[in-house]
Design an enzyme around this catalytic site. Structure first.
Site, PDB file in Angstrom:
ATOM      1  N   VAL A  55       0.845  -1.201   0.000  1.00  0.00           N
ATOM      2  CA  VAL A  55       0.000   0.000   0.000  1.00  0.00           C
ATOM      3  C   VAL A  55       0.880   1.250   0.000  1.00  0.00           C
ATOM      4  O   VAL A  55       0.641   2.189  -0.768  1.00  0.00           O
ATOM      5  CB  VAL A  55      -0.982  -0.003   1.196  1.00  0.00           C
ATOM      6  CG1 VAL A  55      -1.676   1.351   1.345  1.00  0.00           C
ATOM      7  CG2 VAL A  55      -2.007  -1.127   1.040  1.00  0.00           C
ATOM      8  N   ALA A  58       2.397   1.737  -3.421  1.00  0.00           N
ATOM      9  CA  ALA A  58       1.398   2.232  -4.368  1.00  0.00           C
ATOM     10  C   ALA A  58       1.008   3.679  -4.095  1.00  0.00           C
ATOM     11  O   ALA A  58       0.788   4.459  -5.020  1.00  0.00           O
ATOM     12  CB  ALA A  58       0.157   1.344  -4.336  1.00  0.00           C
ATOM     13  N   GLU A  59       0.944   4.040  -2.830  1.00  0.00           N
ATOM     14  CA  GLU A  59       0.470   5.373  -2.460  1.00  0.00           C
ATOM     15  C   GLU A  59       1.542   6.450  -2.597  1.00  0.00           C
ATOM     16  O   GLU A  59       1.258   7.547  -3.074  1.00  0.00           O
ATOM     17  CB  GLU A  59      -0.075   5.362  -1.030  1.00  0.00           C
ATOM     18  CG  GLU A  59      -1.355   4.575  -0.851  1.00  0.00           C
ATOM     19  CD  GLU A  59      -2.571   5.222  -1.491  1.00  0.00           C
ATOM     20  OE1 GLU A  59      -2.503   6.388  -1.926  1.00  0.00           O
ATOM     21  OE2 GLU A  59      -3.604   4.546  -1.559  1.00  0.00           O
ATOM     22  N   SER A  60       2.758   6.171  -2.146  1.00  0.00           N
ATOM     23  CA  SER A  60       3.765   7.237  -2.072  1.00  0.00           C
ATOM     24  C   SER A  60       5.168   6.823  -2.484  1.00  0.00           C
ATOM     25  O   SER A  60       6.068   7.655  -2.469  1.00  0.00           O
ATOM     26  CB  SER A  60       3.837   7.765  -0.642  1.00  0.00           C
ATOM     27  OG  SER A  60       4.410   6.771   0.199  1.00  0.00           O
ATOM     28  N   TYR A 163      -5.532   0.209  -9.080  1.00  0.00           N
ATOM     29  CA  TYR A 163      -4.926   0.314  -7.755  1.00  0.00           C
ATOM     30  C   TYR A 163      -4.994  -1.018  -7.007  1.00  0.00           C
ATOM     31  O   TYR A 163      -3.996  -1.489  -6.451  1.00  0.00           O
ATOM     32  CB  TYR A 163      -5.629   1.416  -6.958  1.00  0.00           C
ATOM     33  CG  TYR A 163      -5.189   1.524  -5.522  1.00  0.00           C
ATOM     34  CD1 TYR A 163      -4.022   2.199  -5.180  1.00  0.00           C
ATOM     35  CD2 TYR A 163      -5.938   0.954  -4.501  1.00  0.00           C
ATOM     36  CE1 TYR A 163      -3.609   2.292  -3.860  1.00  0.00           C
ATOM     37  CE2 TYR A 163      -5.536   1.057  -3.180  1.00  0.00           C
ATOM     38  CZ  TYR A 163      -4.368   1.726  -2.864  1.00  0.00           C
ATOM     39  OH  TYR A 163      -3.970   1.818  -1.558  1.00  0.00           O
TER      40      TYR A 163
END
Length: 181
Positions: A55, A58-60, A163
């Site tokens: 996560v 994927a996010e940052s 995502y």
């Protein structure tokens, strides 16, 4: 015989060098920072640490000061969601907390755990993490997207569908790279 040993030694050294370069490149593509915090809060909230790593990737991409416009930090939490999480955790909250890795990871793990418990389905929880619970609730009540109001057969937002798939792939890579570390 000495020549064969020198050639063998040279090949072995070359293989070690190639392996080190590949390891460095893979580590660049799939960074792992804040491992202690990830493992601590993943365990606290009964999440797989490789799921949390995926996560964050994927996010940052593990950048604690990442901003998407509406979300901030490693796990890209919105201010509104962070306020809700802080209330649930009975903690004070400042928007700057989102750029403090330990606080962001703890809040993100809390929220992922909440979503996983609420939906009883990790893919649905991930969709909600990305698109919001309101959207996911609508999808679950629409027979085009869910046959049983528990799982999604399709996700109408292409970004969210991508995502969910991406996090699944990243989790597999993180397990492969770091499980026996």
């Amino acid at each position: 015989m000495k020549k064969i040993i020198r050639i063998f030694s040279g090949l072995l050294l070359l293989l070690i060098l190639v392996f080190a370069i590949i390891q460095g490149f893979v580590g660049f593509l799939y960074p792992l920072r804040y491992e202690s915090e990830i493992r601590t809060y993943a365990q606290k909230y009964q999440l797989d640490p490789y799921f949390v790593m995926a996560v964050i990737k994927a996010e940052s991409n593990f950048k604690p000061d990442a901003h998407s416009g509406v979300a901030r930090g490693l796990m890209q939490i919105t201010d509104k969601t962070a306020q809700w999480i802080a209330g649930q955790m009975e903690r004070t909250y400042s928007p700057d907390d989102l750029e403090i890795p330990e606080k962001n990871i703890e809040m993100g793990c809390f929220y992922l755990d909440y979503l996983c418990e609420h939906y009883k389905n990790r893919e649905v929880a991930l969709a909600a993490y990305n698109a919001g619970m309101g959207n996911v609730s609508e999808w679950l009540s629409d027979e085009r997207y869910s046959k049983d109001a528990k799982a999604l057969i399709s996700i109408p937002f292409p970004e969210t569908a991508t995502y969910v798939e991406k996090v699944g792939r990243y989790e597999q890579v993180y397990q492969f790279l770091y499980k026996n570390k």
